[in-house]
Motif scaffolding. Sequence first.
Motif, PDB file in Angstrom:
ATOM      1  N   SER A  19      -1.811   3.716   5.955  1.00  0.00           N
ATOM      2  CA  SER A  19      -0.775   4.750   6.159  1.00  0.00           C
ATOM      3  C   SER A  19      -0.585   4.072   7.435  1.00  0.00           C
ATOM      4  CB  SER A  19      -1.450   5.631   5.865  1.00  0.00           C
ATOM      5  OG  SER A  19      -0.163   6.449   6.643  1.00  0.00           O
TER       6      SER A  19
ATOM      7  N   THR B 275      -1.527  -0.243   0.493  1.00  0.00           N
ATOM      8  CA  THR B 275      -0.753   0.796   1.222  1.00  0.00           C
ATOM      9  C   THR B 275      -2.118   1.233   2.727  1.00  0.00           C
ATOM     10  OG1 THR B 275      -2.335   2.007  -0.274  1.00  0.00           O
ATOM     11  CG2 THR B 275       0.225   1.904  -0.687  1.00  0.00           C
TER      12      THR B 275
ATOM     13  N   VAL C 139       2.241  10.517  -1.186  1.00  0.00           N
ATOM     14  CA  VAL C 139       0.890  11.351  -1.454  1.00  0.00           C
ATOM     15  C   VAL C 139       1.554  12.335  -2.331  1.00  0.00           C
ATOM     16  CG1 VAL C 139      -1.245  11.369  -1.310  1.00  0.00           C
ATOM     17  CG2 VAL C 139      -1.015   9.440  -0.005  1.00  0.00           C
TER      18      VAL C 139
ATOM     19  N   SER D 235       5.835   4.604  -0.834  1.00  0.00           N
ATOM     20  CA  SER D 235       4.915   5.505  -1.459  1.00  0.00           C
ATOM     21  C   SER D 235       4.912   6.504  -0.633  1.00  0.00           C
ATOM     22  CB  SER D 235       3.492   4.385  -0.927  1.00  0.00           C
ATOM     23  OG  SER D 235       2.010   4.773  -1.516  1.00  0.00           O
TER      24      SER D 235
ATOM     25  N   THR E  20      -1.467   9.030  -5.778  1.00  0.00           N
ATOM     26  CA  THR E  20      -0.501   8.138  -5.191  1.00  0.00           C
ATOM     27  C   THR E  20       0.633   7.799  -5.509  1.00  0.00           C
ATOM     28  OG1 THR E  20      -2.288   8.023  -3.681  1.00  0.00           O
ATOM     29  CG2 THR E  20      -0.935   6.199  -3.550  1.00  0.00           C
TER      30      THR E  20
ATOM     31  N   GLU F 121       0.096   2.971  -6.775  1.00  0.00           N
ATOM     32  CA  GLU F 121       0.551   1.686  -5.659  1.00  0.00           C
ATOM     33  C   GLU F 121       1.234   0.159  -5.870  1.00  0.00           C
ATOM     34  OE1 GLU F 121       1.331   2.661  -2.726  1.00  0.00           O
ATOM     35  OE2 GLU F 121       0.582   3.627  -2.036  1.00  0.00           O
TER      36      GLU F 121
END
Length: 452
Positions: free
Chosen positions: A436, A434, A391, A389, A325, A430
């Motif tokens: 999503s 966060t 993944v 951000s 992440t 991060e």
Amino acid sequence: MSATTVDTSATSLLRFATAGSVDDGKSTLVGRLLHDSKSVLADQLEAVEHASRRRGQDAPDLALLTDGLRAEREQGITIDVAYRYFATPRRRFILADTPGHVQYTRNMVTGASTAELAVVLVDARNGVVEQTRRHAAVAALLRVPHVVLAVNKMDLVDYAEPVFAAIAEEFTHYATALGVPEITSIPISALAGDNVVTASAHMDWYGGPTLLEHLETVPVGTDQTDAPARFPVQYVIRPQTPEHHDFRGYAGQIASGLLRVGQQVVVLPSGQTSAITGIDALGQAVDVAWAPQSVTITLADDLDISRGDVIAPATGAPTPTQDITATVCHLHERPLRIGERVLLKHGTRTVKAIVKDITGRLDVTSFDRDAGLARTNAPGELAVNDIGSVVLRTAQPLAVDAYTDSRRTGAFILIDPADGQTLTAGMAGEAFPTTSTTAAEADSTADDGWDF
């Protein structure tokens, strides 16, 4: 005029970047800094004088000392990161003059990524504007340890102390909230030279250092010996000579911390353990080496180690992972989308990766993670200059540190596997909360060798 000859053999090095809104005077400030510190060669000054006369100016336009591209000189703006190297008797400097336009946020990320100090310019007539907040946020995201607020064009506000004080208070409040650890405010006039290299006779109410004095004295080169040791292997040395047929050395640059002969270490991501039996630095055997020295080390055991592996202390080593992440700044004109197949370069290792999710886009002007999602871009992608951000899923485990712990081993880039172009700059971990918003998953059903 010729540049002053400086013995730099024993002076420290400061990497710093300048940033600010368009026409705030960044290039003029850098030019003034170079000119007044006598760091301009005669032929450079002559070229600037010639270019200034062609533009109908009587005095040399010092901004042209950094605006070296022809397109920049014609437009009178900075559109690329201009690097300059200069020195004073007290310190050596590498300066990155970054553009002020919103569409060139990626250039500031590039210039400030290795900087230990950022100079953020503000026009005294306009105060803190949106781009000022943007640059402060980028500096905070990149963990730049020192930020200087240079309130420029004080000559155009009659060198008024209340004007400077109000701007300094507003900026300090905002930057502190972002987590910038140290903020220094200096009132200047780059055009007139006030408080750039020499103290201003017009602002006797200001008792702090000039910009150059601060640059020469700010602490640099944070002590890496207390940080966990990380040694990315760059090259495995196996001499093909009879007298060295059994030699196996591992060459590279220590990214952080220090290594000692006899120290117990682990090789990542494999998890193999051994002990350091020798360290060679510049052809000399040493008992200890530290970041950022380039060395060759030997181990007690004959292990399967290759380029890209990381040697770290046996205790406190990061856990290799395939799921990363990260906070990223997208640099390419082509958007970064969920499901994108990329190459991820971390240290000396490059692996295949997939963008599994894009969980948010950062509005750096308000530091509201989700504010940018209302833009016209389709959900689940980052456009050029966007900070967001993501993944990632990698084909092989990587020993990645959090960027907040290490700017060296917590950073990576994403590369286009088709043409090798850099797509995105990343910081593991991060940088903002966060949750999503898209929750979109990459399609991992394609049988193309990129499904991990």
